[in-house]
Every structure is written in C-alpha cells, then in structure tokens.
Design an enzyme around this catalytic site. Sequence first.
Site, mmCIF file in Angstrom:
data_model
loop_
_atom_site.group_PDB
_atom_site.id
_atom_site.type_symbol
_atom_site.label_atom_id
_atom_site.label_comp_id
_atom_site.label_asym_id
_atom_site.label_seq_id
_atom_site.Cartn_x
_atom_site.Cartn_y
_atom_site.Cartn_z
ATOM 1 N N LYS A 188 39.128 -11.535 -17.138
ATOM 2 C CA LYS A 188 39.180 -10.196 -17.268
ATOM 3 C C LYS A 188 40.521 -10.008 -16.242
ATOM 4 O O LYS A 188 41.153 -8.865 -16.568
ATOM 5 C CB LYS A 188 38.039 -9.563 -16.799
ATOM 6 C CG LYS A 188 36.929 -9.365 -17.676
ATOM 7 C CD LYS A 188 35.771 -8.502 -17.415
ATOM 8 C CE LYS A 188 34.602 -8.619 -18.206
ATOM 9 N NZ LYS A 188 33.805 -9.872 -18.247
ATOM 10 N N GLU A 216 36.878 -2.496 -9.771
ATOM 11 C CA GLU A 216 37.744 -1.332 -10.384
ATOM 12 C C GLU A 216 37.052 -0.115 -10.475
ATOM 13 O O GLU A 216 35.716 0.041 -9.885
ATOM 14 C CB GLU A 216 37.835 -1.742 -11.822
ATOM 15 C CG GLU A 216 36.704 -1.626 -12.704
ATOM 16 C CD GLU A 216 37.134 -1.795 -14.360
ATOM 17 O OE1 GLU A 216 37.929 -2.626 -14.444
ATOM 18 O OE2 GLU A 216 36.389 -1.486 -15.136
ATOM 19 N N HIS A 234 24.573 -1.202 -19.750
ATOM 20 C CA HIS A 234 25.649 -1.653 -20.210
ATOM 21 C C HIS A 234 25.545 -2.509 -21.615
ATOM 22 O O HIS A 234 26.537 -3.404 -21.965
ATOM 23 C CB HIS A 234 26.371 -2.524 -19.177
ATOM 24 C CG HIS A 234 26.305 -1.719 -17.595
ATOM 25 N ND1 HIS A 234 27.088 -0.810 -17.569
ATOM 26 C CD2 HIS A 234 25.844 -2.078 -16.603
ATOM 27 C CE1 HIS A 234 27.081 -0.494 -16.188
ATOM 28 N NE2 HIS A 234 26.274 -1.175 -15.803
ATOM 29 N N ARG A 289 36.655 -12.117 -30.574
ATOM 30 C CA ARG A 289 35.680 -12.589 -31.519
ATOM 31 C C ARG A 289 35.242 -11.480 -32.442
ATOM 32 O O ARG A 289 35.842 -10.350 -32.247
ATOM 33 C CB ARG A 289 34.289 -13.018 -31.037
ATOM 34 C CG ARG A 289 33.863 -12.114 -29.856
ATOM 35 C CD ARG A 289 32.384 -12.484 -29.286
ATOM 36 N NE ARG A 289 31.888 -11.514 -28.312
ATOM 37 C CZ ARG A 289 31.497 -10.601 -28.437
ATOM 38 N NH1 ARG A 289 31.260 -9.867 -29.454
ATOM 39 N NH2 ARG A 289 30.936 -9.515 -27.426
#
Length: 610
Positions: free
Chosen positions: A222, A304, A339, A396
């Site tokens: 990431k 973040e 999530h 993917r």
Amino acid sequence: MNRRLQARSSPRPLHRKGAVAFSDAPVAPARSRAPWPGPFSRCRLALHEAFAPGGPSRRPLVVASQDPPQGGSSIRWPDDPPTRRILAARDAAWSPTPESRTLPAPMFRKVLIANRGEIACRIAATLHEMGIRSVAVYSDADRGALHTRVCDEAHRIGPAEARESYLNIPALIAAAQASGSAAVHPGFGFLAENAAFAEAVEAAGLAFIGPTPQQIRALGDKRAARAIAAKAGVPIVPGAEGDDVEALARAARTIGYPVMVKAALGGGGKGMKSVAGEAELREAVESAQRLARSAFGDAAVYVEKRLERARHVEVQVLGDGHGRVVHLFERECSLQRRHQKVVEEAPCAVVDPATRERMTGAAVRLAESVSYRGAGTIEMLRASDGAFYFLEMNTRLQVEHPVTEFITGIDLVRAQVHVAATGTLPFGQDQVRRHGHAIEARIYAEDAARGFLPQAGVALRVRWPHGPFTRVDRGIEAGDEVTVHYDPMLAKVIAFGSTREAALARLAGALDPMRVHGVVTNLPFLRALVRAPDVAAANFDTDWIEREFLPGFEALMQAPAPDLALAAVAIAEAMGVGRVRAAEDRGRAAAPRDPFATLGPWRQSGLGSA
C-alpha cells in the site's frame, strides 16, 4: 465409514459420458460433471421464461444445453412448433455482449484453478463456455466438494490446513504440470495477490491469468501503491509510513485525528485499526504489526487520515500489459461490517456523471502508468463533500465482480483469459456500455445472533433462488459439508433491475425463499439489511452498519421468541383498530381482527435454520 460418506462415495448414474477424473483417489466423485451455468445463462433463460405465452412459465428450465441440472431431473420446454418458434424468436432478439463479438476461439487447452468454493465454480463456468478444460485442486477437507465436481478433473494438493494445500506453491505447480495445464487462474484470496506464486507459475512455463509479478509486488504494498497513485496524479489520503511509533505519532498529530492504522501488505481489512487519539496509537500500531506479521509475513504499517462518513467506491479496470487500459465503471461497496464488504452494487447511486468521469479517468491513468495487465480494481474513498481519494489497488478479480458483469454484459473471467493468452484487450472503451443496476449480497456461514461467529456443518437441504435476472454464484449444494478450515462464504446472490429500486426489490425477493438447512447463515441479517430505509435511500457510509443498523438488529435477534410474537400481535391489533371502526361507522360488518391476516405473510426473522 459412516452412511453419509458411504453414500457420497458410491457410484451414481451419470447424466454425461465420463465423470470427474481424480488424480489420486479411488473414491469416485459424488456426482457427475454437468455444465455449470455461466454468468449470463440463467438471465437468458429467465428472459425466455418472461416472454413465454401467458406470462412467466412455472415450469423449471434446464440451465445448459440438454443436460439435467446437478442433482435434478431433466425438465425441458415442450417440443412443439409454437414453443420452438418462441425460443427461436427470443434467441434472435438476444443482443450479444461485446466480448462475444470479439473474443476468438479458446486460447488455452486446459487451465488449472488455484482456488476453491464458489469462485472456482464461477471460473470453471466460463472455461466451459469457452471450450477450455478446467482443472480443480482440493485438500483432504474438500474431497468431493462442488468445485471438484464441476471441473473436468481434480488433483489433491495436501491436507486440510491451507498452508499445506491452497497456499502450497510447489503442490499447486506440480498439479498444474501433472494435469498438462497451460495456464493458472488464481481466483481471489489465497495466492491471488502473491507475487512469488505468479513468478513460480511463469518459471514453470505456464501463463498466469493476472498481473505480472512486478505489478503484484508494487501495487500490493500500500505504501508503494500510494506513491504510484500520487505520481499518476490521483488524489491520495494524507498519511505517513514507518516502523517507529514515535514518528508515526508525530505524523498523526500533523494529519489530525482520527487516523487509520493499516498493514502495508494484504487486504480485506486485516490489520486495520481506527484511532481516535494519541493515547490509543501505540497499542493500535503494535497490534497491527503483530497481525500483519502473522497474516502477511511483513510487520510494516502506515497511518492515514480517517475520513468521517466516507463511502467506499471502486473502479474496475482491465489492461493489456502494454499500456492500454479500459474501465468498466464503478461499484459501491460501503455496506461493510468490520471493514468486510457485505452488500455491493453497481453503479454508485450518489456519484454524478462529472465525478464518475474524474474517478474512472484517474483509475485508468494509474493503471496505464504501470502498464497493468489483466483485471484489477482501484479502491477509493468518497468524502462527504464529494471529493475522492485513492485507497488501494487490488490486483485480482474481486468478489463483487458479478455486479459489473450485469451492468456491462461483459464476462470478466473471459476477458482475463483473453488478455493472458493474447496480450490484447478484447474490446475498446467505446464498446463498454452501462445499463441498469445490479446489487450483490454475500451469503456466509455465520451466526448473526452470536456476533457473526463462523459456522460449520453439513448442508442437508439447500434452496437457491430462481428468477428473472437473478444470479447465484455458489460453492455448495445439498449434502455438501461446510468446514471450519476456510473462509465461511458459501455463495453470492446478485440481482439486476432497470433501476436501483427494482434491483433492490428483486434481491430482497430472492433472499426470502433461500434455505441452507443444517448450517446457520447470515440470511436473517441480509434480509433485514436490504429492507432498511437508509439502504433503500442509499443513505449510508462505511460505518453505517455498525453505527446505525447493528444495534437494533442485535436487540431483535436477542429478544425471546414469545416477546417477538406478542409484539407482532400488539402491532397488528393497533393497525387493525382504525379499519374495524371505520367499517362499523359505514354500517358494514367489521372484519375479524386477525393480526396474522393484517400483517400478511410474516416470519420471525432469524428464528429458523435458514
């Protein structure tokens, strides 16, 4: 051997010539191989049924050619001139999808599917339509599982533990070579985003149906993906990376709380923590590092800025590996629990045309900057002010890819195979069109009344929905075992409609009659969720389920059955009083105050074995 295993191991009459070939097992498969319905075959038959004389037919139809469906009898349209004319007219009126006009004959003779469950069945369906032989792999826990029955052959790769089977790279390469496969499709999960696996496949002289190992490695991290996105001019959420907790704390103070702590590698919400203040940061970072090291073999994390009331919107892209990329519009994936996506749809109901053009353009630029190959998804966060930010890229096929297939008419697995074999895109951007709306719900073996604990057992009786423009991607049938060893997702139900309201109503109607007796599922949760007023109004964000929906749902699930029945009677009587008095005032006999008749067909949600 118990009776169930003995029955499943005994020979059965075959509907087709030849059964699935198991490479090492004397035990014959439980059922013969029959063509598995492809992504659009059920919709096509549903269209035929909808235009039958006198309205929809009540007679079931076979889902492929002249073979009876798995475990069913051979029931077909009557062979008479009127019916033949109807079917011929419907076939002539059916518009071919873009890929059906442009994709050539099969490019690979045989493809190994390095996965299991519903995604392996889904991939096998397209391979069958393309005339490509499919090869399944299975662990000891999956011997005789549905994905092994719908493929042309199946090879054992190890014991039940995933590390020794579906994550065992040497065993998978050996199975591909032993079967004579020319390519490997990783599906999603397991090794789908593992660069070492892609390298091993290509080193063995096989084609990897997915991105290059370098792309998986770069975009799977990431931190590196954020840098690539920023260089391509894609907005990113403010953040910082590193292993030093103090440095991350200083960065969090600069960014401003709340912040998200995330694992640098992997996905699916693993290693993700929300932090409201500095007092929680150290514990969150250390916890995320431990989980990341265990799950992904790398303890790297980053922080973040957390966007409040944000929506998760992602863009599907397809690249040829030489710099040419097209998009297939966006998906809305904001209905999440911890999530983890629960319900997905396409397109996003709150994205206007101008924002859609900017988002899809940004996604294409990012993929073009790395000459991306195959199917991929750029995930973004849409803030409450309408601004969007890059989140991560999944290299993917996504679980929710069927909703994109519905609104575009494009088979994404077929497109993946085409790109892997030819290095070209099967269609251009101008050939990608968007029509209607599609919504998907994930069926899990989870007990929503007990904190969504994963469940196991034997699916003694299974009833999947059948209806116009409804699709079920499933990994089990009646008699199959649901084990504790793997992800508990059993199936996905996808509904299409000309509008979002029509698609949502069709999905709700499809979930109602579904049954999986013998295994507890999340069906009561999904039935309530898709009928929530905020869902109907598209008024939700990534935290809405846990913030707004779950408290009321959990209270309902924990209420004793007698209390629920008394509450239903009280509500019904209250609703019926006005009608009774109005009828008496008009001098007519009052209808009996039957609460059950007043409410219509009803059930106590969550109090069954479904």
